[in-house]
Design a protein around this motif. Structure first.
Motif, PDB file in Angstrom:
ATOM      1  N   THR A   1      38.419  44.134  50.819  1.00  0.00           N
ATOM      2  CA  THR A   1      39.492  43.544  50.017  1.00  0.00           C
ATOM      3  C   THR A   1      39.236  42.067  49.762  1.00  0.00           C
ATOM      4  OG1 THR A   1      41.110  45.130  50.864  1.00  0.00           O
ATOM      5  CG2 THR A   1      41.971  43.091  49.929  1.00  0.00           C
ATOM      6  N   LEU A   2      38.871  41.332  50.819  1.00  0.00           N
ATOM      7  CA  LEU A   2      38.630  39.902  50.667  1.00  0.00           C
ATOM      8  C   LEU A   2      37.436  39.634  49.757  1.00  0.00           C
ATOM      9  CD1 LEU A   2      39.234  36.978  51.434  1.00  0.00           C
ATOM     10  CD2 LEU A   2      37.778  37.271  53.452  1.00  0.00           C
ATOM     11  N   SER A   3      36.337  40.349  49.965  1.00  0.00           N
ATOM     12  CA  SER A   3      35.124  40.095  49.183  1.00  0.00           C
ATOM     13  C   SER A   3      35.319  40.426  47.712  1.00  0.00           C
ATOM     14  CB  SER A   3      33.951  40.893  49.757  1.00  0.00           C
ATOM     15  OG  SER A   3      34.209  42.289  49.715  1.00  0.00           O
ATOM     16  N   ILE A   4      36.015  41.516  47.418  1.00  0.00           N
ATOM     17  CA  ILE A   4      36.246  41.887  46.026  1.00  0.00           C
ATOM     18  C   ILE A   4      37.118  40.845  45.327  1.00  0.00           C
ATOM     19  CG2 ILE A   4      37.427  43.552  44.529  1.00  0.00           C
ATOM     20  CD1 ILE A   4      36.441  45.740  46.398  1.00  0.00           C
ATOM     21  N   ASN A   5      38.148  40.390  46.011  1.00  0.00           N
ATOM     22  CA  ASN A   5      39.030  39.376  45.431  1.00  0.00           C
ATOM     23  C   ASN A   5      38.278  38.073  45.166  1.00  0.00           C
ATOM     24  OD1 ASN A   5      41.693  40.507  45.096  1.00  0.00           O
ATOM     25  ND2 ASN A   5      41.797  40.683  47.298  1.00  0.00           N
ATOM     26  N   LEU A   6      37.446  37.665  46.108  1.00  0.00           N
ATOM     27  CA  LEU A   6      36.684  36.426  45.932  1.00  0.00           C
ATOM     28  C   LEU A   6      35.664  36.568  44.803  1.00  0.00           C
ATOM     29  CD1 LEU A   6      36.104  35.355  49.654  1.00  0.00           C
ATOM     30  CD2 LEU A   6      37.694  34.348  47.995  1.00  0.00           C
ATOM     31  N   MET A   7      35.004  37.726  44.747  1.00  0.00           N
ATOM     32  CA  MET A   7      34.009  37.943  43.688  1.00  0.00           C
ATOM     33  C   MET A   7      34.644  37.889  42.309  1.00  0.00           C
ATOM     34  SD  MET A   7      30.805  38.343  44.566  1.00  0.00           S
ATOM     35  CE  MET A   7      30.060  39.418  43.346  1.00  0.00           C
ATOM     36  N   ARG A   8      35.795  38.524  42.183  1.00  0.00           N
ATOM     37  CA  ARG A   8      36.424  38.509  40.858  1.00  0.00           C
ATOM     38  C   ARG A   8      36.920  37.102  40.506  1.00  0.00           C
ATOM     39  NH1 ARG A   8      40.463  42.606  37.700  1.00  0.00           N
ATOM     40  NH2 ARG A   8      40.780  41.235  35.925  1.00  0.00           N
ATOM     41  N   LYS A   9      37.552  36.446  41.479  1.00  0.00           N
ATOM     42  CA  LYS A   9      38.167  35.148  41.191  1.00  0.00           C
ATOM     43  C   LYS A   9      37.128  34.072  40.889  1.00  0.00           C
ATOM     44  CE  LYS A   9      41.533  31.880  43.101  1.00  0.00           C
ATOM     45  NZ  LYS A   9      42.512  32.049  42.018  1.00  0.00           N
ATOM     46  N   TYR A  10      36.044  34.034  41.649  1.00  0.00           N
ATOM     47  CA  TYR A  10      35.105  32.915  41.538  1.00  0.00           C
ATOM     48  C   TYR A  10      33.798  33.263  40.818  1.00  0.00           C
ATOM     49  CZ  TYR A  10      38.274  30.656  44.771  1.00  0.00           C
ATOM     50  OH  TYR A  10      39.392  30.114  45.355  1.00  0.00           O
ATOM     51  N   TYR A  11      33.560  34.521  40.549  1.00  0.00           N
ATOM     52  CA  TYR A  11      32.324  34.886  39.858  1.00  0.00           C
ATOM     53  C   TYR A  11      32.593  35.525  38.496  1.00  0.00           C
ATOM     54  CZ  TYR A  11      27.757  36.918  38.868  1.00  0.00           C
ATOM     55  OH  TYR A  11      26.574  37.252  38.269  1.00  0.00           O
ATOM     56  N   TYR A  12      33.412  36.585  38.483  1.00  0.00           N
ATOM     57  CA  TYR A  12      33.619  37.312  37.231  1.00  0.00           C
ATOM     58  C   TYR A  12      34.621  36.626  36.309  1.00  0.00           C
ATOM     59  CZ  TYR A  12      30.947  41.147  39.221  1.00  0.00           C
ATOM     60  OH  TYR A  12      29.946  41.905  39.766  1.00  0.00           O
ATOM     61  N   ASP A  13      35.751  36.147  36.834  1.00  0.00           N
ATOM     62  CA  ASP A  13      36.764  35.537  35.978  1.00  0.00           C
ATOM     63  C   ASP A  13      36.228  34.360  35.158  1.00  0.00           C
ATOM     64  OD1 ASP A  13      38.655  37.374  36.570  1.00  0.00           O
ATOM     65  OD2 ASP A  13      39.982  36.059  37.703  1.00  0.00           O
ATOM     66  N   PRO A  14      35.434  33.458  35.753  1.00  0.00           N
ATOM     67  CA  PRO A  14      34.892  32.362  34.932  1.00  0.00           C
ATOM     68  C   PRO A  14      34.027  32.853  33.767  1.00  0.00           C
ATOM     69  CG  PRO A  14      34.701  31.830  37.266  1.00  0.00           C
ATOM     70  CD  PRO A  14      35.145  33.257  37.187  1.00  0.00           C
ATOM     71  N   LYS A  15      33.275  33.925  33.983  1.00  0.00           N
ATOM     72  CA  LYS A  15      32.469  34.487  32.903  1.00  0.00           C
ATOM     73  C   LYS A  15      33.358  35.028  31.789  1.00  0.00           C
ATOM     74  CE  LYS A  15      28.456  35.937  35.669  1.00  0.00           C
ATOM     75  NZ  LYS A  15      27.378  35.450  34.788  1.00  0.00           N
ATOM     76  N   HIS A  16      34.424  35.737  32.182  1.00  0.00           N
ATOM     77  CA  HIS A  16      35.332  36.305  31.187  1.00  0.00           C
ATOM     78  C   HIS A  16      36.075  35.196  30.443  1.00  0.00           C
ATOM     79  CE1 HIS A  16      35.505  40.131  33.922  1.00  0.00           C
ATOM     80  NE2 HIS A  16      34.295  39.851  33.478  1.00  0.00           N
ATOM     81  N   HIS A  17      36.440  34.139  31.170  1.00  0.00           N
ATOM     82  CA  HIS A  17      37.149  33.026  30.552  1.00  0.00           C
ATOM     83  C   HIS A  17      36.260  32.325  29.522  1.00  0.00           C
ATOM     84  CE1 HIS A  17      38.844  28.898  30.278  1.00  0.00           C
ATOM     85  NE2 HIS A  17      39.995  29.551  30.319  1.00  0.00           N
TER      86      HIS A  17
END
Length: 450
Positions: free
Chosen positions: A136-152
């Motif tokens: 749960t922690l790793s998935i949340n961190l990956m999305r917040k700090y890795y994937y979301d910036p790319k999508h933004h």
């Protein structure tokens, strides 16, 4: 009027006006929970936003009352929320994925809330709780700090550089309609902005086609309905697994309706009715249907649950394994792992469910609980959509926790303050004791010298 835009294989964006809000319907295609799905978000955003339909919407000057979009692998399309400056409702095709819990203020305690990516239920042992927490922690961190910036980055290309961070837009969601129900996944600590609407796609049963109705009515020993959903086609089954089912079906008295997309089936027996398409909801509601062999997709599982039909689940990907795990725990189905399919394992699964009345009784009990609601799930969804429109948003539904930083939410500042306070008290007591002892011994020494 209503304008609905299919913005990805799993996402629907609907812009509605209140005049015809009751025409809103939700249909989802759920491709499973997997971290790699987030990596598709960047490409999905670019591919969709470059289409004529999306560009026309982007440059549109029309006014809307509400935006509805699905929570899945990207928040790129929340740029339309920023553009139109209207309330926003989210929908989730299954229960809330772990990366979405924070934005709605949903407590996601991994000690008893299993991650949707895993096949755990709420009763986890130490190892499972530890792995659940790490996942749960790793998935949340990956999305917040890795994937979301790319999508933004992709989103700002179309919506402008002044587009706020996507997670900021997401945290302003008025409410989320969740395709789940506590009778199936268990009780969860949902705030007022989370509305469970599982079963909103389940319509009243319709008359069956004549050939299917005749087949079902004449099946005095009952019928097994076999379907792997809309994505996995029956004809794609390897021959060894297909033959395993055929040999197993030969040894039981029940007849079979098999969703089979091929023109014919080698080795087919007379007791099997092949259909390239079948009205699943209507079939499952027939009293002669005894078992549903399924891949465990959430919508099909919900339909079986609604009709009180036991399930033999062959989960393939995504949330299917977790769904069938819940079915097993609830006592109205069993798992038949795909890689373990043989004539013997199929027979064991069939005889277990067909030969033990408790599976049917439990399925019927859960069906009664699932249907016992103040109003039908579709009416519930429509009520809350109109509620948000009537009140210009759903700020009054959002929990105050959404206004806190994470360290405030977990009381880290309070914990640190208490630790410092206790440390100060201990130090003060230690200092006072030391001071008292020094004073005492100094006094004694003074008396001795005098």
């Amino acid at each position: 009027m209503i304008f609905c835009y299919l913005i990805s294989a799993t996402t629907i964006l609907c812009l509605t006006s209140s005049s015809f809000i009751r025409w809103v319907r939700f249909k989802y295609l759920w491709n499973g929970f997997h971290l790699s799905s987030f990596s598709l978000g960047e490409d999905t955003c670019e591919a969709v936003m470059s289409t004529k339909a999306a560009l026309d919407l982007l440059h549109s000057s029309k006014k809307y009352d509400l935006i509805i979009t699905e929570v899945f692998n990207t928040d790129c399309f929340l740029g339309f929320v920023y553009k139109f400056k209207v309330p926003y409702i989210a929908v989730s095709a299954a229960h809330i994925i772990p990366t979405a819990a924070e934005r709605f203020g949903i407590p996601d305690n991994p000690s008893y809330i299993p991650n949707a990516f895993l096949s755990y239920d709420s009763d986890m042992n130490f190892v499972q709780r530890m792995f659940n927490s790490i996942t749960t922690l790793s998935i949340n961190l990956m999305r917040k700090y890795y994937y979301d910036p790319k999508h933004h980055k992709v989103a700002t290309k179309y919506f402008g550089e002044d587009l706020p961070p996507l997670d900021q837009l997401a945290r302003n969601t008025s409410l989320v309609l969740v395709n789940s129900h506590f009778t199936f996944i268990g009780s969860r600590p949902y705030p007022n902005n989370v509305i469970e609407v599982a079963g909103l796609h389940v319509k009243s049963p319709q008359p069956l086609p004549n050939d299917i109705k005749k087949f079902l009515d004449e099946s005095v020993n009952g019928v097994i309905y076999f379907s792997m959903g809309s994505i996995i086609q029956g004809k794609s089954f390897p021959s060894d697994k297909r033959k395993a089912f055929l040999r197993a079906f030969e040894q039981i008295p029940q007849r079979v309706i098999w969703k089979w997309e091929g023109e014919n089936m080698s080795g087919k027996i007379d007791k099997i009715l092949l259909k390239s398409w079948a009205p699943q909801r209507d079939i499952l509601d027939h009293p002669n249907v005894k078992v549903f062999i399924s891949h465990g997709g959430f919508l099909g599982t919900t339909e079986a649950l609604y009709s009180g039909v036991p399930i033999i689940g062959i989960p393939m990907f995504g949330d299917q394994k977790a769904n069938i795990r819940v079915v097993e725990k609830a006592g109205f189905g069993v798992t038949l792992p795909y890689d373990q399919i043989t004539e013997e394992t199929v027979l064991v699964a069939l005889r277990t469910v067909l030969g033990n009345p408790s599976y049917k009784k439990r399925a019927e009990k859960v069906a009664r609980l699932f249907q016992d609601r103040p109003m039908p799930p579709l009416d519930t969804a429509i009520y809350w959509i109109e509620h948000v429109i009537r009140h210009g948003g759903g700020a009054h539904l959002r929990p105050a926790s959404l206004e806190l930083y994470w360290w405030q939410y977990i009381l880290l500042d309070v914990i640190i303050a208490l630790i410092l306070l206790i440390a100060a008290m201990v130090w003060s007591i230690q200092w006072l004791v030391r001071y008292a002892l020094i004073t005492y011994y100094n006094t004694v020494d003074d008396k001795k010298r005098n």
